[in-house]
Design an enzyme around this catalytic site. Structure first.
Site, PDB file in Angstrom:
ATOM      1  CE  LYS A 118      -4.319  -1.826   1.660  1.00  0.00           C
ATOM      2  NZ  LYS A 118      -5.375  -1.900   2.641  1.00  0.00           N
ATOM      3  CE  LYS A 200      -5.910  -9.324  -1.860  1.00  0.00           C
ATOM      4  NZ  LYS A 200      -5.961  -8.848  -0.476  1.00  0.00           N
ATOM      5  CE  LYS A 203     -13.661  -5.952   1.430  1.00  0.00           C
ATOM      6  NZ  LYS A 203     -12.385  -5.901   2.050  1.00  0.00           N
TER       7      LYS A 203
END
Ligand code: TYM
Length: 335
Positions: A118, A200, A203
């Site tokens: 991130k 991956k 969402k």
């Protein structure tokens, strides 16, 4: 059964309301939660305090939180059997997190791959909450003395920290926390993006074609599978050389309970077109009943409210006991 709740082993798990849930969330965690609810004393949480480690629109956060609770119920979690609640309703999570953060080494947090990923996205203004997030997750788990934590593979490293902190606390003070084990499914622990099968399914991804949402309608699900990236080999086979097809076989198997071999056999000599058509139908049919029930709960918010209120009461009672023990052991004066 409620009467022998205390003898059962304990489960804790949670999902962040940082967006609508994907079939990755479903296959990696939620589906297993439902299967485990009879055998264990389960605490299933919507972890809203985790979600704010990245900026959230308040209105959307509220919507997603309720929607996820509705999905929990629609997927088959029974509030008579397990404790369903919202993290911010139970203050002990943040309170224990503070104590645990004083026992966590900076180096441990620096090594967390999710944080590294991130922060490398170059989003600027990284906040301290994103960095210490795994400590809050450890607090979630240890607060209920969970024996088992059903999660997808991406949470393994965070779980390791929870185990480590439990050990560290127990040896510095005295036996307090259960050291939790992960429950990671053999199949479905890492569902990949339909567009970039080396990544991956997430969402929070930008391209909606990369994921299937639990609440996507039939036409959308079919269209997304039709567009899924495959390869030019043209054989439905579960191999690392065909990451797109491998992922689709995993999804197919998880929803149909057919083995990988059975699926390969069924599509022997057939092209990807038919396979994609079938998987779209299979997943749409499997998710349709969940979607309908979610609509029911979202139309009956008072029922949702009653469930999360009762859940918070039960969770608060259990967590307060553990937190006071911790406070006593570290040397805080009792009120
Ligand atoms: P979150 O909200 O990112 O994801 C919820 C659950 O879904 C799993 N998952 C997947 N499984 C398979 N394939 C995928 N593509 C996929 N994407 C997500 C995750 O592994 C997870 O089990 N930190 C956690 C939330 C959390 C938590 C906890 C979990 C907070 N406290 C305590 C367990 C115990 C998270 O961000 O999950």
């Amino acid at each position: 059964m409620a009467e022998n709740m205390d003898e059962k082993k304990i489960i804790f798990s949670g999902i962040q309301p940082s967006g609508a849930l994907t079939i990755g969330n479903y296959l990696g965690s939620l589906k297993n939660w439902v299967e485990l609810q009879d055998e264990y004393n389960c605490y299933y949480c919507v972890v809203d305090q985790h979600a704010i480690t990245v900026p959230q629109e308040p209105k959307m956060l509220r919507k997603n939180t309720l929607e996820i609770l509705a999905v929990y119920l629609a997927a088959g979690l029974d509030p008579e059997k397990c404790t369903l609640f919202i993290q911010s309703h139970v203050p002990a999570h943040a309170q224990l997190s503070w104590v645990l953060s004083t026992m966590t080494y900076m180096g441990q947090l620096n090594r967390m791959t999710q944080f590294k990923e991130k922060s490398q996205k170059g989003e600027g203004n990284l906040n301290a909450g994103l960095f210490t997030y795994p400590v809050l997750m450890a607090a979630d788990i240890l607060l209920y003395n969970a024996d088992l934590v059903p999660v997808g593979e991406d949470q393994k490293q965070h779980l390791e920290l929870a185990r480590d902190l439990a050990d560290r606390f127990n040896s510095r003070y005295s036996d307090t926390f259960t050291v939790p084990d992960g429950y990671i499914p053999k199949l479905g622990a890492r569902i990949m993006s339909l567009q970039e099968p080396e990544k991956k399914m997430s969402k929070s991804a930008e391209d909606p074609n990369s994921y299937i949402l639990i609440l996507d309608d039939e036409a959308t699900i079919k269209r997304k599978f039709k567009r899924a990236v495959t390869d030019s080999i043209g054989i439905v086979k579960y191999t690392d050389e065909q990451p797109g097809i491998k992922n689709l076989i995993t999804i197919y198997s998880s929803f149909s309970n057919m083995s990988i071999e059975e699926i390969e056999k069924k599509y022997e000599g057939k092209g990807y077109g038919e396979f994609k058509e079938d998987i779209g139908q299979l997943v749409a049919d499997s998710l349709a009943p969940i979607r309908e029930k979610v609509e029911y709960y979202l139309d009956n918010k008072d029922e949702l409210e009653r469930i999360y209120r009762e859940g918070a009461q039960k969770a608060e009672k259990a967590s307060r006991r553990v937190l006071s023990k911790v406070y006593r052991k570290v040397g805080f004066i009792q009120r």
